[in-house]
Scaffold this active site. Structure first.
Site, short mmCIF file in Angstrom:
data_model
loop_
_atom_site.label_atom_id
_atom_site.label_comp_id
_atom_site.label_asym_id
_atom_site.label_seq_id
_atom_site.Cartn_x
_atom_site.Cartn_y
_atom_site.Cartn_z
N SER A 80 6.53 -2.93 26.87
CA SER A 80 7.37 -2.80 28.06
C SER A 80 7.88 -4.15 28.57
O SER A 80 7.19 -5.17 28.48
CB SER A 80 6.51 -2.16 29.16
OG SER A 80 7.11 -2.32 30.42
N GLU A 82 7.86 -4.88 31.49
CA GLU A 82 6.94 -5.29 32.56
C GLU A 82 6.01 -6.42 32.09
O GLU A 82 5.39 -7.09 32.92
CB GLU A 82 6.12 -4.09 33.04
CG GLU A 82 6.88 -3.14 33.95
CD GLU A 82 7.28 -3.77 35.27
OE1 GLU A 82 6.39 -4.16 36.03
OE2 GLU A 82 8.48 -3.89 35.54
N TYR A 104 -0.72 -2.61 35.25
CA TYR A 104 0.00 -1.92 34.18
C TYR A 104 0.57 -2.95 33.18
O TYR A 104 0.39 -2.82 31.97
CB TYR A 104 1.16 -1.08 34.78
CG TYR A 104 2.13 -0.57 33.73
CD1 TYR A 104 1.83 0.55 32.98
CD2 TYR A 104 3.33 -1.24 33.49
CE1 TYR A 104 2.72 1.01 32.01
CE2 TYR A 104 4.22 -0.78 32.52
CZ TYR A 104 3.90 0.34 31.78
OH TYR A 104 4.78 0.78 30.81
O1 F7E Z 1 10.67 0.81 39.80
C1 F7E Z 1 11.74 -0.64 43.06
C2 F7E Z 1 10.38 -1.05 42.52
O2 F7E Z 1 9.00 2.62 39.40
C3 F7E Z 1 11.80 0.03 39.60
C4 F7E Z 1 8.24 2.31 34.03
O3 F7E Z 1 8.81 3.21 33.12
O4 F7E Z 1 9.96 0.69 33.59
C5 F7E Z 1 9.32 1.41 34.63
O5 F7E Z 1 8.69 0.52 35.56
C6 F7E Z 1 12.03 -0.93 40.76
C7 F7E Z 1 10.78 -1.70 41.20
O6 F7E Z 1 10.05 1.41 37.44
C8 F7E Z 1 11.24 2.28 45.16
O7 F7E Z 1 9.71 -1.91 43.43
C9 F7E Z 1 12.29 0.38 45.29
O8 F7E Z 1 11.14 -3.04 41.43
O9 F7E Z 1 11.40 2.99 38.71
P1 F7E Z 1 10.26 2.06 38.87
P2 F7E Z 1 9.34 0.05 36.93
O10 F7E Z 1 8.25 -0.36 37.83
O11 F7E Z 1 10.41 -0.95 36.66
C10 F7E Z 1 9.09 -0.16 32.81
C11 F7E Z 1 9.92 -0.76 31.70
C12 F7E Z 1 7.85 0.51 32.36
O12 F7E Z 1 7.30 0.16 31.32
C13 F7E Z 1 7.19 1.44 33.32
O13 F7E Z 1 6.28 2.32 32.66
O14 F7E Z 1 12.43 -0.15 41.89
N1 F7E Z 1 11.69 0.41 44.08
N2 F7E Z 1 12.02 1.49 45.98
C14 F7E Z 1 11.05 1.58 43.97
N3 F7E Z 1 10.34 2.11 42.93
C15 F7E Z 1 9.82 3.35 43.11
N4 F7E Z 1 9.13 3.91 42.08
N5 F7E Z 1 9.97 4.05 44.29
C16 F7E Z 1 10.66 3.55 45.35
O15 F7E Z 1 10.82 4.21 46.38
#
Ligand code: F7E
Length: 280
Positions: A80, A82, A104
Site C-alpha cells: 500500500s 500508506e 496499518y
Molecule cells: O482516507 C481523509 C483521511 O479512509 C483518505 C485504504 O484502502 O487507501 C486507503 O487508505 C483520506 C485520509 O483511505 C474522512 O484522513 C477526511 O487522509 O478513504 P480513506 P486511506 O486512509 O487513504 C490505502 C492505499 C490503503 O491501503 C488503505 O487500506 O481522507 N478523510 N474525512 C476521511 N477519511 C475517512 N475514512 N472518513 C472521513 O470522514
C-alpha cells in the site's frame, strides 16, 4: 449471471494457519492474490494488535501455506501507498523509503518485506504491488470516497441535507479499482517476480473530491452541506501522496482507463441508482 455464481468460496482466516493450508490444498491454485487485511487505517489505532495479526503476520501465514503446499504458485501481496506515509520524496516510486504513519501502514511494511524475503529465501514467485488508493462503487462506506458519493446521492434524493467529514485538505492519488486489479494480474504474468507501484500520477484533496461529487448532482454550494468534526481526524495524518507508475507502464504495459472525474461520476451515479433500487 452474477459473479457470486461463477466462483466457489472456500473459507480461510488469516489468523488461522490450518485454515489457510487447507484452502491452498483444496483449491490447488496457480495464482494467489492476498488482498486480505484489516485495511481501514482509522481502525488500526483502536485495534493495533489485531491489525498487526491480520495485516502483518497474516502475510507470513499465507506465504507459509503456499511454501508448504504449492511453492510453484505465483503469489501477489497487496502492499500500500500508506507505507510511504510522511513522504521522503515526491512522487513516490519503488525506491522511495518508507515512513508509515499508522499501525496499518507499519503492518503493510512488514507484509511487503516478508514477501520479498520469501522470494529471496525460497525462490518463490512472490510479488508486492504498491497500490495507491483505488476506488469503485463497491468501496466500503467507511472510506472517504464512498462516504462522499453515498451521502451526496442521499442529498440529491432529498433523504438528508448534510454530512460530516474529517480532514478536507489531505491529498490522495485516486484511481479506479478495475484498472488496478488488471495491474495485479499483469504482475503475475511476467517471467520474473518484481515489485511495482500502481498510481495515476496525479492527486486531489478530499475537498476536491467533495466538490466534484456535488458537481455531478448540479450543486455548486457544497459548503452548505458538508460539516467537519475532529471525530474523523487521525492521530497522525498522511497529508500528500502521489505515485510514479513509470516502471509498471514500461515493463507491464499497464495503462489506466478511468480518470478522476469519470471515477467520481461513476460512484455518485451508482449510489443514486442503488438508493433508488433499495427504496422500491
Ligand atoms: O482516507 C481523509 C483521511 O479512509 C483518505 C485504504 O484502502 O487507501 C486507503 O487508505 C483520506 C485520509 O483511505 C474522512 O484522513 C477526511 O487522509 O478513504 P480513506 P486511506 O486512509 O487513504 C490505502 C492505499 C490503503 O491501503 C488503505 O487500506 O481522507 N478523510 N474525512 C476521511 N477519511 C475517512 N475514512 N472518513 C472521513 O470522514
Amino acid at each position: 449471471m452474477h459473479i457470486q455464481d461463477k466462483i466457489q468460496l472456500i473459507p480461510g482466516d488469516l489468523l488461522d494457519q490450518q485454515s489457510l493450508t487447507s484452502a491452498v490444498t483444496q483449491s490447488d491454485p496457480d495464482e494467489i492474490y492476498n488482498l486480505a487485511a484489516q485495511s481501514f487505517v482509522a481502525t488500526s489505532w483502536s485495534q493495533p494488535v489485531l491489525t498487526g495479526e491480520f495485516t502483518a503476520l497474516g502475510v507470513t501465514r499465507m506465504l507459509e501455506a503456499v511454501r508448504q503446499i504449492k511453492p510453484k504458485a505465483k503469489f501477489y501481496q497487496a502492499s500500500s501507498s500508506e507505507m510511504f506515509g510522511k513522504v521522503h520524496e515526491t512522487p513516490q516510486s519503488e525506491t522511495t523509503p518508507f515512513h508509515p504513519r499508522s499501525p496499518y501502514g507499519v503492518g503493510k511494511v512488514y507484509g511487503h518485506w516478508i514477501t520479498i524475503n520469501y522470494r529471496e529465501s525460497y525462490d518463490m514467485f512472490a510479488v508486492s504491488g504498491i497500490l495507491f488508493n483505488h476506488e469503485s462503487p463497491r468501496r466500503g462506506l467507511e472510506f472517504v470516497t464512498r462516504k462522499i458519493s453515498h451521502n451526496v446521492a442521499k442529498i440529491h434524493l432529498k433523504l438528508q441535507d448534510s454530512f460530516i467529514l474529517g480532514n478536507l485538505e489531505a491529498k490522495r492519488d485516486w484511481g479506479f479499482s478495475g484498472d488496478y486489479v488488471e495491474a495485479m494480474w499483469m504482475m503475475l504474468q511476467q517471467d520474473k517476480p518484481d515489485d511495482y507501484v500502481i498510481a495515476m500520477g496525479e492527486n486531489h484533496s478530499v475537498k476536491e473530491f467533495v466538490k466534484e461529487a456535488f458537481k455531478v448532482i448540479g450543486v455548486s454550494s457544497w459548503e452548505e452541506h458538508v460539516k467537519t468534526s475532529s471525530e474523523f481526524m487521525r492521530p497522525a495524518e498522511v497529508d500528500f501522496l502521489i505515485g510514479d507508475a513509470t516502471k509498471a507502464k514500461e515493463v507491464l504495459g499497464w495503462k489506466p482507463k478511468v480518470d478522476f472525474k469519470t471515477l467520481v461520476k461513476m460512484m455518485v451515479e451508482e449510489d443514486i441508482s442503488l438508493l433508488k433500487k433499495n427504496s422500491k
